[in-house]
Enzyme design. Structure first.
Site, mmCIF file in Angstrom:
data_model
loop_
_atom_site.group_PDB
_atom_site.id
_atom_site.type_symbol
_atom_site.label_atom_id
_atom_site.label_comp_id
_atom_site.label_asym_id
_atom_site.label_seq_id
_atom_site.Cartn_x
_atom_site.Cartn_y
_atom_site.Cartn_z
ATOM 1 N N ASP A 32 1.003 -0.826 0.306
ATOM 2 C CA ASP A 32 0.169 0.346 -0.308
ATOM 3 C C ASP A 32 0.285 1.022 0.093
ATOM 4 O O ASP A 32 1.746 1.041 0.046
ATOM 5 C CB ASP A 32 -0.529 0.337 1.437
ATOM 6 C CG ASP A 32 -1.888 0.709 0.873
ATOM 7 O OD1 ASP A 32 -2.198 1.284 -0.419
ATOM 8 O OD2 ASP A 32 -2.717 1.090 1.838
ATOM 9 N N ASN A 34 1.489 3.128 -2.798
ATOM 10 C CA ASN A 34 1.931 3.674 -3.939
ATOM 11 C C ASN A 34 1.624 5.104 -4.776
ATOM 12 O O ASN A 34 1.734 6.072 -5.163
ATOM 13 C CB ASN A 34 2.220 3.158 -5.616
ATOM 14 C CG ASN A 34 2.611 1.589 -4.943
ATOM 15 O OD1 ASN A 34 3.218 0.696 -4.123
ATOM 16 N ND2 ASN A 34 1.722 0.452 -5.484
ATOM 17 N N SER A 77 -6.895 -6.107 -6.212
ATOM 18 C CA SER A 77 -7.822 -6.663 -4.627
ATOM 19 C C SER A 77 -9.429 -6.711 -5.704
ATOM 20 O O SER A 77 -9.201 -5.554 -6.823
ATOM 21 C CB SER A 77 -8.062 -5.939 -3.606
ATOM 22 O OG SER A 77 -9.362 -4.819 -4.087
ATOM 23 N N THR A 78 -10.051 -7.436 -5.172
ATOM 24 C CA THR A 78 -12.214 -7.648 -6.099
ATOM 25 C C THR A 78 -12.239 -6.345 -5.287
ATOM 26 O O THR A 78 -13.366 -5.869 -7.131
ATOM 27 C CB THR A 78 -12.224 -9.218 -4.945
ATOM 28 O OG1 THR A 78 -13.085 -8.661 -3.716
ATOM 29 C CG2 THR A 78 -12.420 -9.845 -5.970
ATOM 30 N N ASN A 80 -10.558 -2.952 -6.126
ATOM 31 C CA ASN A 80 -9.989 -1.693 -6.948
ATOM 32 C C ASN A 80 -10.255 -1.871 -8.180
ATOM 33 O O ASN A 80 -10.184 -0.949 -9.004
ATOM 34 C CB ASN A 80 -8.307 -2.744 -7.310
ATOM 35 C CG ASN A 80 -7.060 -2.642 -5.846
ATOM 36 O OD1 ASN A 80 -6.845 -3.214 -5.684
ATOM 37 N ND2 ASN A 80 -7.796 -1.854 -4.826
ATOM 38 N N TRP A 81 -11.728 -2.852 -9.221
ATOM 39 C CA TRP A 81 -12.388 -1.965 -10.171
ATOM 40 C C TRP A 81 -12.871 -0.745 -9.587
ATOM 41 O O TRP A 81 -12.766 -0.781 -11.101
ATOM 42 C CB TRP A 81 -13.094 -3.491 -10.533
ATOM 43 C CG TRP A 81 -12.326 -4.871 -10.780
ATOM 44 C CD1 TRP A 81 -12.648 -5.778 -9.781
ATOM 45 C CD2 TRP A 81 -11.181 -5.247 -11.700
ATOM 46 N NE1 TRP A 81 -11.558 -7.110 -10.174
ATOM 47 C CE2 TRP A 81 -11.443 -6.471 -11.816
ATOM 48 C CE3 TRP A 81 -10.637 -4.682 -12.902
ATOM 49 C CZ2 TRP A 81 -10.808 -7.448 -12.575
ATOM 50 C CZ3 TRP A 81 -10.745 -5.445 -14.050
ATOM 51 C CH2 TRP A 81 -10.160 -6.951 -13.663
ATOM 52 N N LEU A 207 -7.382 -5.027 6.916
ATOM 53 C CA LEU A 207 -6.588 -6.181 6.078
ATOM 54 C C LEU A 207 -7.331 -6.056 5.191
ATOM 55 O O LEU A 207 -6.442 -7.171 3.901
ATOM 56 C CB LEU A 207 -7.321 -7.277 7.131
ATOM 57 C CG LEU A 207 -6.718 -8.663 7.499
ATOM 58 C CD1 LEU A 207 -7.478 -9.836 7.990
ATOM 59 C CD2 LEU A 207 -5.688 -8.904 7.021
ATOM 60 N N SER A 208 -8.016 -5.307 4.373
ATOM 61 C CA SER A 208 -8.711 -4.942 3.560
ATOM 62 C C SER A 208 -8.673 -5.706 2.554
ATOM 63 O O SER A 208 -8.648 -6.109 1.740
ATOM 64 C CB SER A 208 -7.591 -4.247 2.633
ATOM 65 O OG SER A 208 -7.910 -2.880 3.349
ATOM 66 N N GLU A 219 1.207 -12.901 12.667
ATOM 67 C CA GLU A 219 1.306 -11.858 13.166
ATOM 68 C C GLU A 219 1.093 -10.311 12.209
ATOM 69 O O GLU A 219 2.004 -10.477 11.247
ATOM 70 C CB GLU A 219 2.175 -12.300 14.069
ATOM 71 C CG GLU A 219 2.644 -13.169 14.596
ATOM 72 C CD GLU A 219 1.701 -12.370 16.079
ATOM 73 O OE1 GLU A 219 2.014 -11.652 16.405
ATOM 74 O OE2 GLU A 219 1.703 -13.565 16.853
HETATM 75 C C1 FPP Z 1 -1.783 0.082 -3.042
HETATM 76 O O1 FPP Z 1 -0.869 1.328 -3.188
HETATM 77 C C2 FPP Z 1 -1.703 -0.558 -4.427
HETATM 78 C C3 FPP Z 1 -2.343 -1.482 -5.474
HETATM 79 C C4 FPP Z 1 -3.911 -1.614 -5.362
HETATM 80 C C5 FPP Z 1 -1.702 -1.949 -7.043
HETATM 81 C C6 FPP Z 1 -0.046 -2.542 -6.316
HETATM 82 C C7 FPP Z 1 0.386 -2.891 -7.989
HETATM 83 C C8 FPP Z 1 1.696 -2.786 -8.146
HETATM 84 C C9 FPP Z 1 3.468 -2.445 -6.747
HETATM 85 C C10 FPP Z 1 2.058 -2.891 -9.564
HETATM 86 C C11 FPP Z 1 1.427 -3.982 -9.701
HETATM 87 C C12 FPP Z 1 1.721 -5.479 -9.368
HETATM 88 C C13 FPP Z 1 2.305 -6.209 -10.175
HETATM 89 C C14 FPP Z 1 2.326 -7.559 -9.413
HETATM 90 C C15 FPP Z 1 3.656 -6.006 -11.241
HETATM 91 P P1 FPP Z 1 -2.291 2.325 -3.251
HETATM 92 O O2 FPP Z 1 -2.874 3.284 -5.165
HETATM 93 O O3 FPP Z 1 -3.807 2.823 -2.784
HETATM 94 O O4 FPP Z 1 -2.244 3.666 -2.699
HETATM 95 P P2 FPP Z 1 -2.701 4.705 -1.572
HETATM 96 O O5 FPP Z 1 -3.463 4.095 -0.581
HETATM 97 O O6 FPP Z 1 -1.528 5.431 -1.346
HETATM 98 O O7 FPP Z 1 -3.413 5.487 -2.847
#
Ligand code: FPP
Length: 253
Positions: A32, A34, A77-78, A80-81, A207-208, A219
């Protein structure tokens, strides 16, 4: 700049001594932060996801080096769509690019590239690449990399319940056979140990919908670091903290 930051964290890490005889067998990570990482730098969210892929590379290597047997990464995740179409599509492209680019290296390192979740709903190019990566690496004997894609803990349990009901109806099992081991064998993670340690960076403490059945005695380890900044030192710190927990599984020591 980032390198300097990492080096400093490495010095901290040098003061942590991990017990190499007590490495968690299965580590699961909610990758989480990114988006926030990108926002802090005035960059598009997708750049944050790209930076997150770099962390994936480092973390797999480090887990492998430490002797972790299973590494599960929550990649999509289901739920994230619900994100904007552009972001979903960028994530799918990133997955395909990752699998194509990293395949040789991962295969050479003996990694099993597995996936959990309902990948039939992913774009064809993704499911094709995932199935092919699994088929080509399934006999490898190194770390099992579980990419959780279109994964939801509740969906997994519902899928399992439906399969159990079907097997009862077809006479393959009886109601009296149902126990924890049987239910586990109907989860996407069948044949794998439950996660010992679940890591969630970025400051969120929930846990989302991740590994709901499997995390009964896991843990948890949280930190404020966003996933792109998650370093080998953070992994060591998480493992160190894990090793200093008292796992009683409901009993008394
Ligand atoms: C959560 O951060 C991250 C994701 C929903 C995607 C994770 C994907 C990758 C790291 C790359 C792609 C995967 C592979 C296997 C190549 P967020 O975007 O929810 O961050 P935020 O909460 O700060 O907005």
């Amino acid at each position: 700049m980032f390198e300097l930051f990492r080096k400093r964290r490495k010095d901290i890490d040098d003061n942590i001594s991990i017990d190499h005889d007590n490495i968690p067998k299965h580590i699961a990570i909610i990758m989480d932060g990114n988006g926030r990482w990108a926002k802090q730098r005035n960059l598009p969210r997708t750049v944050g996801h790209k930076a997150g892929v770099e962390t994936i590379r480092r973390v797999i290597k480090e887990c492998d080096k430490l002797g972790v047997k299973y590494l599960t990464l929550y990649a999509f995740s289901t739920e994230n769509w619900k994100r904007p179409k552009d972001e979903v599509s960028a994530l799918m492209d990133l997955l395909v690019e990752y699998l194509k680019k990293e395949f040789d290296e991962l295969n050479k390192s003996n990694v099993v590239i597995n996936h959990i979740g309902d990948i039939s709903k992913l774009p064809d190019k993704c499911s094709r690449e995932l199935i092919s990566a699994y088929e080509k690496t399934k006999n490898n004997t190194g770390i099992v990399l579980n990419l959780a894609l279109n994964y939801g803990g509740r969906s997994e349990i519902i899928d399992g319940v439906k399969k159990i009901a079907q097997d009862i109806q077809d006479g393959r099992i009886g109601i009296e056979d149902i126990n924890e081991n049987i239910v586990s064998s109907y989860m996407y993670t069948k044949d794998m140990p439950d996660p010992d340690l679940i890591i969630r960076p970025s400051g969120e403490q929930r846990l989302s919908n991740f590994l709901l059945w499997q995390c009964a005695y896991s843990e948890f380890w949280y930190s404020n670091i966003n996933w792109p900044d998650f370093s080998e030192s953070d992994l060591h710190k998480a493992i160190y903290d894990y090793q200093n927990r008292d796992r009683r599984y409901g009993g008394i020591k």
